[in-house]
Scaffold this motif. Sequence first.
Motif, PDB file in Angstrom:
ATOM      1  N   SER A  18      -7.496  -1.584  -7.354  1.00  0.00           N
ATOM      2  CA  SER A  18      -6.241  -2.185  -6.899  1.00  0.00           C
ATOM      3  C   SER A  18      -5.089  -1.551  -7.650  1.00  0.00           C
ATOM      4  CB  SER A  18      -6.248  -3.698  -7.092  1.00  0.00           C
ATOM      5  OG  SER A  18      -6.117  -4.034  -8.470  1.00  0.00           O
ATOM      6  N   PHE A  19      -3.882  -1.753  -7.121  1.00  0.00           N
ATOM      7  CA  PHE A  19      -2.705  -1.311  -7.839  1.00  0.00           C
ATOM      8  C   PHE A  19      -2.536  -2.138  -9.115  1.00  0.00           C
ATOM      9  CE2 PHE A  19      -1.030   1.905  -5.289  1.00  0.00           C
ATOM     10  CZ  PHE A  19      -1.054   1.544  -3.948  1.00  0.00           C
ATOM     11  N   GLY A  20      -1.737  -1.616 -10.011  1.00  0.00           N
ATOM     12  CA  GLY A  20      -1.387  -2.337 -11.226  1.00  0.00           C
ATOM     13  C   GLY A  20      -0.286  -3.328 -10.956  1.00  0.00           C
ATOM     14  N   SER A  21       0.643  -3.477 -11.856  1.00  0.00           N
ATOM     15  CA  SER A  21       1.584  -4.581 -11.772  1.00  0.00           C
ATOM     16  C   SER A  21       2.586  -4.389 -10.646  1.00  0.00           C
ATOM     17  CB  SER A  21       2.315  -4.755 -13.094  1.00  0.00           C
ATOM     18  OG  SER A  21       3.003  -3.592 -13.436  1.00  0.00           O
ATOM     19  N   GLY A  22       3.002  -5.461 -10.200  1.00  0.00           N
ATOM     20  CA  GLY A  22       4.018  -5.877  -9.240  1.00  0.00           C
ATOM     21  C   GLY A  22       4.562  -4.868  -8.245  1.00  0.00           C
TER      22      GLY A  22
ATOM     23  N   ASN B 215      -1.894  -7.250  -4.918  1.00  0.00           N
ATOM     24  CA  ASN B 215      -3.078  -7.290  -5.771  1.00  0.00           C
ATOM     25  C   ASN B 215      -4.371  -7.132  -4.992  1.00  0.00           C
ATOM     26  OD1 ASN B 215      -1.587  -8.242  -8.294  1.00  0.00           O
ATOM     27  ND2 ASN B 215      -0.947  -9.675  -6.713  1.00  0.00           N
ATOM     28  N   GLU B 216      -4.258  -6.729  -3.738  1.00  0.00           N
ATOM     29  CA  GLU B 216      -5.452  -6.590  -2.914  1.00  0.00           C
ATOM     30  C   GLU B 216      -6.433  -5.655  -3.573  1.00  0.00           C
ATOM     31  OE1 GLU B 216      -4.642  -5.166   0.969  1.00  0.00           O
ATOM     32  OE2 GLU B 216      -6.745  -5.040   1.563  1.00  0.00           O
ATOM     33  N   GLN B 217      -7.672  -6.103  -3.654  1.00  0.00           N
ATOM     34  CA  GLN B 217      -8.737  -5.264  -4.183  1.00  0.00           C
ATOM     35  C   GLN B 217      -9.468  -4.620  -3.009  1.00  0.00           C
ATOM     36  OE1 GLN B 217     -11.281  -6.989  -7.174  1.00  0.00           O
ATOM     37  NE2 GLN B 217      -9.567  -7.873  -8.305  1.00  0.00           N
TER      38      GLN B 217
ATOM     39  N   GLY C 259       2.509  -8.932 -16.903  1.00  0.00           N
ATOM     40  CA  GLY C 259       3.091  -7.812 -16.168  1.00  0.00           C
ATOM     41  C   GLY C 259       3.396  -8.131 -14.719  1.00  0.00           C
ATOM     42  N   GLY C 260       3.126  -9.364 -14.300  1.00  0.00           N
ATOM     43  CA  GLY C 260       3.410  -9.749 -12.921  1.00  0.00           C
ATOM     44  C   GLY C 260       2.291  -9.453 -11.953  1.00  0.00           C
ATOM     45  N   SER C 261       1.125  -9.146 -12.468  1.00  0.00           N
ATOM     46  CA  SER C 261       0.024  -8.760 -11.598  1.00  0.00           C
ATOM     47  C   SER C 261      -1.072  -9.808 -11.583  1.00  0.00           C
ATOM     48  CB  SER C 261      -0.551  -7.429 -12.089  1.00  0.00           C
ATOM     49  OG  SER C 261      -1.704  -7.076 -11.362  1.00  0.00           O
ATOM     50  N   ASN C 262      -1.589 -10.082 -10.392  1.00  0.00           N
ATOM     51  CA  ASN C 262      -2.757 -10.966 -10.268  1.00  0.00           C
ATOM     52  C   ASN C 262      -3.999 -10.108 -10.090  1.00  0.00           C
ATOM     53  OD1 ASN C 262      -0.400 -12.762  -8.965  1.00  0.00           O
ATOM     54  ND2 ASN C 262      -2.008 -14.076  -9.806  1.00  0.00           N
ATOM     55  N   TYR C 263      -4.317  -9.298 -11.091  1.00  0.00           N
ATOM     56  CA  TYR C 263      -5.351  -8.324 -10.815  1.00  0.00           C
ATOM     57  C   TYR C 263      -6.750  -8.866 -11.020  1.00  0.00           C
ATOM     58  CZ  TYR C 263      -5.213  -7.599 -15.905  1.00  0.00           C
ATOM     59  OH  TYR C 263      -5.229  -7.777 -17.264  1.00  0.00           O
TER      60      TYR C 263
ATOM     61  N   TYR D  42     -11.555 -13.277   1.170  1.00  0.00           N
ATOM     62  CA  TYR D  42     -12.164 -12.001   1.501  1.00  0.00           C
ATOM     63  C   TYR D  42     -13.286 -12.235   2.520  1.00  0.00           C
ATOM     64  CZ  TYR D  42      -9.703  -9.305  -2.055  1.00  0.00           C
ATOM     65  OH  TYR D  42      -8.731  -8.657  -2.778  1.00  0.00           O
TER      66      TYR D  42
ATOM     67  N   TYR E 116      -2.433 -17.389  -7.105  1.00  0.00           N
ATOM     68  CA  TYR E 116      -2.662 -16.454  -6.007  1.00  0.00           C
ATOM     69  C   TYR E 116      -4.041 -16.748  -5.464  1.00  0.00           C
ATOM     70  CZ  TYR E 116      -3.685 -11.875  -3.827  1.00  0.00           C
ATOM     71  OH  TYR E 116      -4.053 -10.867  -2.967  1.00  0.00           O
TER      72      TYR E 116
ATOM     73  N   PHE F 190     -13.732  -4.619 -16.112  1.00  0.00           N
ATOM     74  CA  PHE F 190     -12.655  -3.990 -15.377  1.00  0.00           C
ATOM     75  C   PHE F 190     -11.830  -3.089 -16.297  1.00  0.00           C
ATOM     76  CE2 PHE F 190      -8.984  -6.613 -16.614  1.00  0.00           C
ATOM     77  CZ  PHE F 190      -9.603  -7.737 -17.130  1.00  0.00           C
TER      78      PHE F 190
ATOM     79  N   TYR G 187      -7.833  -1.298 -16.605  1.00  0.00           N
ATOM     80  CA  TYR G 187      -6.475  -1.291 -16.092  1.00  0.00           C
ATOM     81  C   TYR G 187      -5.760   0.027 -16.387  1.00  0.00           C
ATOM     82  CZ  TYR G 187      -6.028  -2.916 -20.899  1.00  0.00           C
ATOM     83  OH  TYR G 187      -6.155  -3.049 -22.246  1.00  0.00           O
TER      84      TYR G 187
ATOM     85  N   ARG H 165       0.277 -17.846  -1.738  1.00  0.00           N
ATOM     86  CA  ARG H 165       0.756 -18.307  -3.044  1.00  0.00           C
ATOM     87  C   ARG H 165       1.118 -19.785  -2.905  1.00  0.00           C
ATOM     88  NH1 ARG H 165       0.904 -14.692  -7.027  1.00  0.00           N
ATOM     89  NH2 ARG H 165       1.174 -12.499  -6.533  1.00  0.00           N
TER      90      ARG H 165
ATOM     91  N   ASN I 109      -6.044  -0.146 -11.455  1.00  0.00           N
ATOM     92  CA  ASN I 109      -7.128  -1.065 -11.808  1.00  0.00           C
ATOM     93  C   ASN I 109      -8.420  -0.698 -11.095  1.00  0.00           C
ATOM     94  OD1 ASN I 109      -5.216  -2.661 -13.220  1.00  0.00           O
ATOM     95  ND2 ASN I 109      -4.731  -3.777 -11.351  1.00  0.00           N
TER      96      ASN I 109
ATOM     97  N   LEU J  82      -9.997  -7.859   2.071  1.00  0.00           N
ATOM     98  CA  LEU J  82      -9.009  -8.940   2.085  1.00  0.00           C
ATOM     99  C   LEU J  82      -8.718  -9.360   3.512  1.00  0.00           C
ATOM    100  CD1 LEU J  82      -7.000 -10.698   0.493  1.00  0.00           C
ATOM    101  CD2 LEU J  82      -5.304  -8.897   0.857  1.00  0.00           C
TER     102      LEU J  82
ATOM    103  N   PRO K 100       4.474  -9.358  -3.650  1.00  0.00           N
ATOM    104  CA  PRO K 100       3.706 -10.587  -3.921  1.00  0.00           C
ATOM    105  C   PRO K 100       2.240 -10.500  -3.572  1.00  0.00           C
ATOM    106  CG  PRO K 100       5.161 -10.880  -2.028  1.00  0.00           C
ATOM    107  CD  PRO K 100       5.530  -9.566  -2.647  1.00  0.00           C
ATOM    108  N   PHE K 101       1.865  -9.644  -2.676  1.00  0.00           N
ATOM    109  CA  PHE K 101       0.456  -9.546  -2.303  1.00  0.00           C
ATOM    110  C   PHE K 101      -0.085  -8.142  -2.552  1.00  0.00           C
ATOM    111  CE2 PHE K 101       0.263 -13.740  -0.894  1.00  0.00           C
ATOM    112  CZ  PHE K 101       1.419 -14.038  -0.208  1.00  0.00           C
TER     113      PHE K 101
END
Lengths: 116, 117
Positions: free
Chosen positions: B94-98, B104-106, A98-102, A36, A32, B48, B50, A51, B31, A46, B101-102
């Motif tokens: 930011s939000f947590g998991s899934g 994860n914006e902080q 968990g599927g997250s790109n945090y 910014y 990912y 950080f 979570y 991807r 997060n 952002l 696809p995008f």
Amino acid sequence: QQQVKQSPQSLIVQKGGISIINCAYENTAFDYFPWYQQFPGKGPALLIAIRPDVSEKKEGRFTISFNKSAKQFSLHIMDSQPGDSATYFCAASIRNSGGSNYKLTFGKGTLLTVNP
Amino acid sequence: DVKVTQSSRYLVKRTGEKVFLECVQDMDHENMFWYRQDPGLGLRLIYFSYDVKMKEKGDIPEGYSVSREKKERFSLILESASTNQTSMYLCASSFGSGRGPFSNEQFFGPGTRLTVL
């Protein structure tokens, strides 16, 4: 160890020109790649993200070009405007279980100045 | 609109003081992050979180600790401030998991410029 290398450190472009900022990464697990934008006195926001399943993403005057084999990605700003003057950061992230790109790893930033 | 607020825009402290930087977000984000921003070094992750009461070290945690007692609030603590901690501190959430696809914006706050004398 710097995982995301960004260049140039600063860039001056004339109004109407094309601004190009480059980033290179080492970790092939990154999946990912956001950019910014930060104006003076503000936090980063952002701008656009990609991807690695696509080679290019365009949103208005902003385009990300992605080269997976070279492990490089770049931001192109077409028809650059004085209002685009800001600091730009590239970043990269690995998706967790968990599927997250945090968690993002940022480049060092590029200060863009667009002269009128 | 997502809002991330930080308690102070500017702060001046003395060496050895205990410093608290507060961050609050209003989007129910799982997060939260603390970064420091220094010229030529970009954004570096300090800590950080979570989830409430959960935390993980980032790239430069030395000299810092954090607290997250409520979901919306994340505090950065400098136990004994030193001059090399003079910097711009940025909080993000930011939000947590899934959630796409995008997702994860902080979202960043405006920053706190801390000067340690």
